[in-house]
Design a protein around this motif. Structure first.
Motif, PDB file in Angstrom:
ATOM      1  N   MET A  39     -10.499 -27.036 -21.841  1.00 52.52           N
ATOM      2  CA  MET A  39     -11.170 -26.383 -20.722  1.00 52.52           C
ATOM      3  C   MET A  39     -11.438 -24.912 -20.986  1.00 52.52           C
ATOM      4  N   VAL A  40     -10.691 -24.321 -21.912  1.00 54.61           N
ATOM      5  CA  VAL A  40     -10.853 -22.900 -22.187  1.00 54.61           C
ATOM      6  C   VAL A  40     -11.425 -22.655 -23.589  1.00 54.61           C
ATOM      7  N   ALA A  41     -11.978 -23.697 -24.179  1.00 49.72           N
ATOM      8  CA  ALA A  41     -12.553 -23.590 -25.528  1.00 49.72           C
ATOM      9  C   ALA A  41     -13.759 -22.652 -25.529  1.00 49.72           C
ATOM     10  N   ASP A  42     -14.009 -22.047 -26.660  1.00 54.34           N
ATOM     11  CA  ASP A  42     -15.182 -21.193 -26.854  1.00 54.34           C
ATOM     12  C   ASP A  42     -16.340 -22.089 -27.301  1.00 54.34           C
ATOM     13  N   PHE A  43     -16.973 -22.732 -26.332  1.00 51.15           N
ATOM     14  CA  PHE A  43     -18.043 -23.683 -26.650  1.00 51.15           C
ATOM     15  C   PHE A  43     -19.214 -23.007 -27.345  1.00 51.15           C
ATOM     16  N   THR A  44     -19.501 -21.773 -26.994  1.00 54.82           N
ATOM     17  CA  THR A  44     -20.609 -21.059 -27.637  1.00 54.82           C
ATOM     18  C   THR A  44     -20.366 -20.974 -29.144  1.00 54.82           C
ATOM     19  N   ALA A  45     -19.158 -20.589 -29.534  1.00 58.34           N
ATOM     20  CA  ALA A  45     -18.818 -20.484 -30.954  1.00 58.34           C
ATOM     21  C   ALA A  45     -18.793 -21.857 -31.617  1.00 58.34           C
ATOM     22  N   GLN A  46     -18.247 -22.855 -30.921  1.00 60.24           N
ATOM     23  CA  GLN A  46     -18.184 -24.204 -31.493  1.00 60.24           C
ATOM     24  C   GLN A  46     -19.588 -24.778 -31.705  1.00 60.24           C
ATOM     25  N   ILE A  47     -20.491 -24.531 -30.761  1.00 58.51           N
ATOM     26  CA  ILE A  47     -21.872 -24.997 -30.909  1.00 58.51           C
ATOM     27  C   ILE A  47     -22.528 -24.282 -32.091  1.00 58.51           C
ATOM     28  N   ALA A  48     -22.331 -22.970 -32.179  1.00 56.29           N
ATOM     29  CA  ALA A  48     -22.918 -22.194 -33.281  1.00 56.29           C
ATOM     30  C   ALA A  48     -22.402 -22.680 -34.629  1.00 56.29           C
ATOM     31  N   ALA A  49     -21.142 -23.126 -34.670  1.00 57.26           N
ATOM     32  CA  ALA A  49     -20.547 -23.632 -35.911  1.00 57.26           C
ATOM     33  C   ALA A  49     -20.915 -25.092 -36.170  1.00 57.26           C
ATOM     34  N   ARG A  50     -21.729 -25.673 -35.299  1.00 61.38           N
ATOM     35  CA  ARG A  50     -22.196 -27.066 -35.424  1.00 61.38           C
ATOM     36  C   ARG A  50     -21.036 -28.069 -35.372  1.00 61.38           C
ATOM     37  N   GLN A  51     -20.037 -27.757 -34.537  1.00 58.01           N
ATOM     38  CA  GLN A  51     -18.873 -28.620 -34.371  1.00 58.01           C
ATOM     39  C   GLN A  51     -19.006 -29.546 -33.163  1.00 58.01           C
ATOM     40  N   VAL A  52     -20.038 -29.345 -32.347  1.00 48.88           N
ATOM     41  CA  VAL A  52     -20.176 -30.093 -31.097  1.00 48.88           C
ATOM     42  C   VAL A  52     -21.388 -31.012 -31.172  1.00 48.88           C
ATOM     43  N   HIS A  53     -21.177 -32.257 -30.742  1.00 46.20           N
ATOM     44  CA  HIS A  53     -22.272 -33.221 -30.611  1.00 46.20           C
ATOM     45  C   HIS A  53     -22.247 -33.737 -29.179  1.00 46.20           C
ATOM     46  N   VAL A  54     -23.420 -34.022 -28.649  1.00 43.38           N
ATOM     47  CA  VAL A  54     -23.511 -34.518 -27.278  1.00 43.38           C
ATOM     48  C   VAL A  54     -24.106 -35.914 -27.257  1.00 43.38           C
ATOM     49  N   ALA A  55     -23.688 -36.669 -26.272  1.00 43.15           N
ATOM     50  CA  ALA A  55     -24.241 -37.996 -26.018  1.00 43.15           C
ATOM     51  C   ALA A  55     -25.180 -37.879 -24.826  1.00 43.15           C
ATOM     52  N   THR A  56     -26.358 -38.465 -24.977  1.00 43.64           N
ATOM     53  CA  THR A  56     -27.334 -38.504 -23.885  1.00 43.64           C
ATOM     54  C   THR A  56     -27.879 -39.920 -23.784  1.00 43.64           C
ATOM     55  N   ASP A  57     -28.515 -40.193 -22.667  1.00 46.58           N
ATOM     56  CA  ASP A  57     -29.249 -41.450 -22.609  1.00 46.58           C
ATOM     57  C   ASP A  57     -30.655 -41.185 -23.151  1.00 46.58           C
ATOM     58  N   ARG A  58     -31.454 -42.209 -23.225  1.00 43.19           N
ATOM     59  CA  ARG A  58     -32.800 -42.095 -23.802  1.00 43.19           C
ATOM     60  C   ARG A  58     -33.645 -41.066 -23.065  1.00 43.19           C
ATOM     61  N   ASP A  59     -33.359 -40.867 -21.789  1.00 44.15           N
ATOM     62  CA  ASP A  59     -34.126 -39.913 -20.986  1.00 44.15           C
ATOM     63  C   ASP A  59     -33.578 -38.481 -21.089  1.00 44.15           C
ATOM     64  N   GLY A  60     -32.518 -38.300 -21.888  1.00 47.88           N
ATOM     65  CA  GLY A  60     -31.959 -36.966 -22.088  1.00 47.88           C
ATOM     66  C   GLY A  60     -30.846 -36.594 -21.136  1.00 47.88           C
ATOM     67  N   ALA A  61     -30.441 -37.506 -20.251  1.00 47.89           N
ATOM     68  CA  ALA A  61     -29.345 -37.199 -19.329  1.00 47.89           C
ATOM     69  C   ALA A  61     -28.039 -37.054 -20.112  1.00 47.89           C
ATOM     70  N   PHE A  62     -27.313 -35.959 -19.878  1.00 47.44           N
ATOM     71  CA  PHE A  62     -26.057 -35.659 -20.557  1.00 47.44           C
ATOM     72  C   PHE A  62     -24.975 -36.652 -20.127  1.00 47.44           C
ATOM     73  N   LEU A  63     -24.268 -37.243 -21.104  1.00 50.43           N
ATOM     74  CA  LEU A  63     -23.225 -38.225 -20.817  1.00 50.43           C
ATOM     75  C   LEU A  63     -21.836 -37.780 -21.264  1.00 50.43           C
ATOM     76  N   GLY A  64     -21.770 -36.925 -22.290  1.00 51.55           N
ATOM     77  CA  GLY A  64     -20.474 -36.491 -22.791  1.00 51.55           C
ATOM     78  C   GLY A  64     -20.635 -35.709 -24.076  1.00 51.55           C
ATOM     79  N   TYR A  65     -19.497 -35.310 -24.636  1.00 52.37           N
ATOM     80  CA  TYR A  65     -19.532 -34.519 -25.864  1.00 52.37           C
ATOM     81  C   TYR A  65     -18.289 -34.791 -26.706  1.00 52.37           C
ATOM     82  N   VAL A  66     -18.382 -34.404 -27.980  1.00 45.64           N
ATOM     83  CA  VAL A  66     -17.262 -34.477 -28.897  1.00 45.64           C
ATOM     84  C   VAL A  66     -17.281 -33.218 -29.761  1.00 45.64           C
TER      85      VAL A  66
END
Length: 152
Positions: A39-66
């Protein structure tokens, strides 16, 4: 059922990732006594480091992340969360499998993770997905349970 797509996160995904983390991990605050680490992760830094992937449906609706990254000979699975609306649809399992597949593609021999011992459901979910408990330690004020899955 709408297919689930997994892609690298971009900076525009950060608010959805943060909201998902709050929804998924927030219920554990009372049991743990403070916000869980994701909950307190630095998501901005993790995204910049390409450590985060997101799951979406075909229409682009956000479903989750890893969140995962290589650590020695293993892939470290830092966090996985699914929106309440997507719960029970297998999104979390797909995100974990994606992490495992990326580890294999990278030539790594295992996926390692830890969870909080107060997150009791995780203690049965991970073994069901082929992970073996490897230890328990108190770190950073959290009681952590470590798991590993050897990749073949």
């Amino acid at each position: 059922m709408n297919p689930i797509l997994i892609r690298p996160a971009d900076p525009a995904d950060e608010p959805a990732i943060r909201a998902c983390a709050t929804a998924a991990y927030g219920p554990y605050i009372a049991a743990i006594g403070r916000p869980p680490a994701p909950m307190v992760a630095d998501f901005t830094a993790q995204i910049a480091a390409r450590q985060v992937h997101v799951a979406t449906d075909r229409d682009g609706a956000f479903l989750g992340y890893v969140v995962f990254f290589p650590d020695g000979t293993a892939m470290h699975l830092e966090a996985v969360a699914v929106t309440p609306e997507a719960a029970g649809r297998g999104v979390g399992k797909l995100l974990i499998k994606f992490c495992e597949d990326e580890a294999r593609r990278s030539g790594l021999s295992a996926v390692q993770l830890y969870t909080n011992q107060k997150m009791v459901a995780n203690l049965s979910i991970y073994p069901h997905l082929g992970f073996t408990e490897t230890g328990r330690r108190s770190e950073d004020g959290f009681e952590r349970v470590y798991f590993e899955k050897a990749l073949t």
